[in-house]
Design a protein around this motif. Structure first.
Motif, PDB file in Angstrom:
ATOM      1  N   THR A  24      -1.322  13.070  -5.619  1.00  0.00           N
ATOM      2  CA  THR A  24      -0.830  11.772  -5.182  1.00  0.00           C
ATOM      3  C   THR A  24       0.071  11.187  -6.266  1.00  0.00           C
ATOM      4  O   THR A  24      -0.395  10.859  -7.356  1.00  0.00           O
ATOM      5  CB  THR A  24      -2.005  10.828  -4.900  1.00  0.00           C
ATOM      6  N   HIS A  27       0.829  -1.222   0.000  1.00  0.00           N
ATOM      7  CA  HIS A  27       0.000   0.000   0.000  1.00  0.00           C
ATOM      8  C   HIS A  27       0.856   1.261   0.000  1.00  0.00           C
ATOM      9  O   HIS A  27       0.507   2.258   0.629  1.00  0.00           O
ATOM     10  CB  HIS A  27      -0.954   0.009   1.205  1.00  0.00           C
ATOM     11  N   SER A  38       4.042   8.381   2.453  1.00  0.00           N
ATOM     12  CA  SER A  38       2.959   9.006   3.208  1.00  0.00           C
ATOM     13  C   SER A  38       2.149   7.936   3.925  1.00  0.00           C
ATOM     14  O   SER A  38       1.659   8.126   5.023  1.00  0.00           O
ATOM     15  CB  SER A  38       2.028   9.791   2.281  1.00  0.00           C
ATOM     16  N   GLU A  39       2.014   6.795   3.221  1.00  0.00           N
ATOM     17  CA  GLU A  39       1.323   5.649   3.809  1.00  0.00           C
ATOM     18  C   GLU A  39       1.968   4.390   3.277  1.00  0.00           C
ATOM     19  O   GLU A  39       2.631   4.400   2.256  1.00  0.00           O
ATOM     20  CB  GLU A  39      -0.153   5.643   3.389  1.00  0.00           C
ATOM     21  N   GLY A  40       1.715   3.280   3.977  1.00  0.00           N
ATOM     22  CA  GLY A  40       2.226   2.003   3.514  1.00  0.00           C
ATOM     23  C   GLY A  40       3.696   1.845   3.824  1.00  0.00           C
ATOM     24  O   GLY A  40       4.300   2.674   4.502  1.00  0.00           O
ATOM     25  N   CYS A  41       4.291   0.745   3.363  1.00  0.00           N
ATOM     26  CA  CYS A  41       5.678   0.495   3.679  1.00  0.00           C
ATOM     27  C   CYS A  41       6.374  -0.231   2.532  1.00  0.00           C
ATOM     28  O   CYS A  41       5.745  -0.777   1.640  1.00  0.00           O
ATOM     29  CB  CYS A  41       5.795  -0.302   4.975  1.00  0.00           C
ATOM     30  N   ASP A  43       0.129   5.776  -5.605  1.00  0.00           N
ATOM     31  CA  ASP A  43      -1.142   5.523  -4.945  1.00  0.00           C
ATOM     32  C   ASP A  43      -1.326   4.026  -4.692  1.00  0.00           C
ATOM     33  O   ASP A  43      -1.557   3.264  -5.619  1.00  0.00           O
ATOM     34  CB  ASP A  43      -2.266   6.073  -5.849  1.00  0.00           C
ATOM     35  N   ASP A  44      -1.131   3.626  -3.443  1.00  0.00           N
ATOM     36  CA  ASP A  44      -1.447   2.267  -3.033  1.00  0.00           C
ATOM     37  C   ASP A  44      -0.725   1.205  -3.871  1.00  0.00           C
ATOM     38  O   ASP A  44      -1.340   0.310  -4.433  1.00  0.00           O
ATOM     39  CB  ASP A  44      -2.973   2.066  -3.128  1.00  0.00           C
ATOM     40  N   THR A  85       2.251   4.640  -0.644  1.00  0.00           N
ATOM     41  CA  THR A  85       1.573   5.833  -1.145  1.00  0.00           C
ATOM     42  C   THR A  85       2.414   7.053  -0.825  1.00  0.00           C
ATOM     43  O   THR A  85       3.010   7.141   0.247  1.00  0.00           O
ATOM     44  CB  THR A  85       0.189   5.999  -0.458  1.00  0.00           C
ATOM     45  N   ARG A  86       2.483   7.976  -1.782  1.00  0.00           N
ATOM     46  CA  ARG A  86       3.172   9.231  -1.510  1.00  0.00           C
ATOM     47  C   ARG A  86       2.349  10.386  -2.063  1.00  0.00           C
ATOM     48  O   ARG A  86       2.001  10.398  -3.232  1.00  0.00           O
ATOM     49  CB  ARG A  86       4.556   9.230  -2.146  1.00  0.00           C
ATOM     50  N   ARG A  87       2.056  11.316  -1.178  1.00  0.00           N
ATOM     51  CA  ARG A  87       1.307  12.493  -1.602  1.00  0.00           C
ATOM     52  C   ARG A  87       2.210  13.718  -1.517  1.00  0.00           C
ATOM     53  O   ARG A  87       3.018  13.845  -0.605  1.00  0.00           O
ATOM     54  CB  ARG A  87       0.089  12.681  -0.703  1.00  0.00           C
TER      55      ARG A  87
END
Lengths: 244, 310
Positions: free
Chosen positions: B15, B6, B54-57, B18-19, B8-10
């Motif tokens: 974005t 997942h 931003s999210e996920g790894c 995305d995921d 994600t970088r904004r």
């Protein structure tokens, strides 16, 4: 430690493979010499000491050190090498410290090259060499302070010219913090405590006592604290601006 | 091995990635495709640990790039976008610096430097400032830097950009040579590269994966996969009607030159044989007959443009 060492060596060698080192050294030494003799009244004072010489240091550093520091991070960002550097097994703090130490050692090298001034006063009379040593140590720490400011500013922009101009202004403000030029801007509205605090930030005040031979721990702590603060800010700025 | 979950970088409102969930195994060469600005480089910057997600790894050889950056970076060779290198240094000093940073020592360090210099033919420019090198040499210095510590995972952002055809061939051969033991991600916009080096192709658009397939699988999506282009000396207008009526022919397209047509056949049809047979029966003089196979650029356009239009 290994990474700091590798960055330190690369940076320091870097000064000498480009004209930067030579231009800096020549200008630094020529200005030091010329200004000491012409404006400092080196002979006319009839005293065998280096007072006028050290009195010039803050002023010369204020514009020469930002010139040396401007490329530290601005160039890395401009050419994209920052991405290479910061994806190697190294932390941002290690990279900041390695670069800072290389630049500092380089300034110290320039300072060592002013030794003929010291020989001269020893030849002409019997100066208090303890005072001179204290002033040299103080000058080295002050250079580190200016350099930390310059390094921090260099991380703010990818333009070396902008880094130089802002670095110079910031260094100049720190230098003048004890003078009416800066203090008057605060006196009208800020509480006296704030004005005093700003005044206490002055490079000039802290260096002045060292220059007279009073090497007090609190002055060294001031410069050391300033270096730590700006290098910390430097790391923070790099982390923040990486995504741009 | 590379794993992302997942990811994600904004940037402010936009974005970039995305995921993104991917798993690349040793022995795989993953071609990362997408139009400019699709998020290829941003994804690579996150896997390399330069940008924080931003999210996920993301993890390299099981080491999370945020939690265990040191271990992840030791396992990774990274060629950033544009192959940046310190311009005032000579390649030899530059590679020694990278070796120091990576903790290579003594005899091992010397051997590794010699190896990459030989692999990338850097011998002639070893002591010339990088600033004075041609684009091709600069790119190869960047590749040498990424390969220096013989990492199990390689992320190469446009490794052949700026190289001439011979150099491209060399670099692709090099990637093919080292590929069996390594996990490699290559971003490119050169589609022939995908066919020549990649075992898997991931196409992203606006930060999202829109295709994840083998190069052959992607080719099979091409409408040209079973097409034949034929040129005849006679009037093409009449021929089109005849060809259109052949069993198994799904479509026909007239070329701009007026003498040739492309005949699309359904899967399993030997379109070339069918067309040739027809020409013989009709008594046409065939001046050219070419099987099209799949066209990757066509597939690429279909995949990356379709949803933007919608």
């Amino acid at each position: 430690m290994r990474a700091i060492g590798a960055i330190f060596r690369r940076e320091l060698t870097g000064y000498f493979v480009t004209p930067v080192a030579y231009v800096f050294l020549v200008i630094f030494l020529a200005l030091m010499g010329a200004l000491t003799f012409y404006f400092g009244g080196f002979y006319e004072r009839g005293q065998a000491d280096l007072g006028p010489f050290f009195g010039l240091h803050p002023w010369l550093y204020a514009f020469l050190v930002p010139a040396l520091a401007m490329r530290l991070w601005a160039e890395e960002r401009d050419t994209g090498t920052i991405e290479l550097l910061l994806t190697l097994p190294v932390t941002t703090a290690q990279a900041v410290i390695g670069k800072f130490l290389a630049a500092w050692v380089f300034v110290l090298f320039a300072l060592v090259l002013t030794a003929p001034m010291w020989w001269t006063v020893n030849y002409l009379g019997e100066p208090d060499n303890g005072v001179i040593l204290a002033a040299y140590i103080g000058s080295a720490f002050m250079a580190g302070g200016f350099l930390a400011i310059g390094s921090f500013v260099s991380a703010l922009t990818r333009s070396q010219v902008v880094a130089f101009v802002i670095g110079f202004v910031l260094c100049f403000l720190f230098l003048m913090a004890g003078y009416p030029l800066v203090l008057d801007a605060f006196r009208g509205w800020a509480p006296q405590g704030v004005v005093d605090a700003i005044s206490a930030l002055s490079f000039q005040a802290h260096f002045e006592s060292i220059r007279r031979g009073v090497l007090e721990l609190r002055d060294l702590i001031y410069f050391f604290g300033l270096i730590v603060f700006f290098l910390f800010a430097n790391v923070t700025v790099i982390e923040m601006k990486k995504g741009e | 091995m590379i794993e992302t979950e997942h990811l994600t970088r904004r940037f402010d409102l936009f974005t970039a990635v995305d995921d993104l969930t991917l798993r690349v195994e040793p022995g795989e060469v993953l071609g990362f495709l997408g139009p400019n600005g699709a998020g290829k480089s941003t994804a690579m910057k996150m896997i390399s640990g330069f940008l924080a997600p931003s999210e996920g790894c993301a993890a390299v050889c099981g080491h999370d790039v945020v939690a265990e950056p040191h271990a992840a970076r030791l396992a990774l060779g990274y060629l950033p976008e544009g192959a940046p290198a310190y311009a005032e240094m000579v390649p030899h000093a530059f590679l020694r610096f990278i070796a120091d940073m990576r903790g290579l020592r003594g005899e091992h360090r010397r051997r590794r430097i010699d190896t990459v210099v030989e692999q990338l033919h850097l011998g002639p420019v070893l002591y010339q400032p990088i600033a004075t090198l041609s684009k091709g040499f600069k790119r190869r210095v960047g590749l040498a830097q990424a390969l220096l510590h013989d990492p199990p995972v390689l992320i190469l952002d446009e490794p052949t950009d700026g190289l001439d055809p011979n150099q491209k061939h060399e670099v692709r051969r090099l990637i093919n040579t080292i590929a069996p033991e390594k996990t490699i991600v290559v971003s490119t916009h050169i589609l022939e590269e995908v066919e020549s080096v990649c075992t898997r192709a991931v196409v992203i658009r606006s930060g999202r994966v829109v295709a994840d397939d083998t190069p052959a699988g992607l080719l099979a999506r091409s409408r040209y996969r079973n097409a034949v282009t034929v040129a005849i000396a006679e009037e093409i207008g009449n021929a089109i009607d005849v060809l259109k009526g052949l069993p198994g022919v799904t479509g026909i397209e007239r070329a701009a030159d007026g003498h040739s047509v492309t005949v699309f056949g359904e899967d399993g049809l030997d379109t070339a044989a069918r067309v040739r047979e027809c020409c013989q029966v009709q008594g046409w003089t065939v001046t050219a007959l070419r099987a099209e196979g799949g066209r990757l650029d066509d597939v690429f356009r279909d995949i990356t443009a379709s949803e933007t239009a919608a």
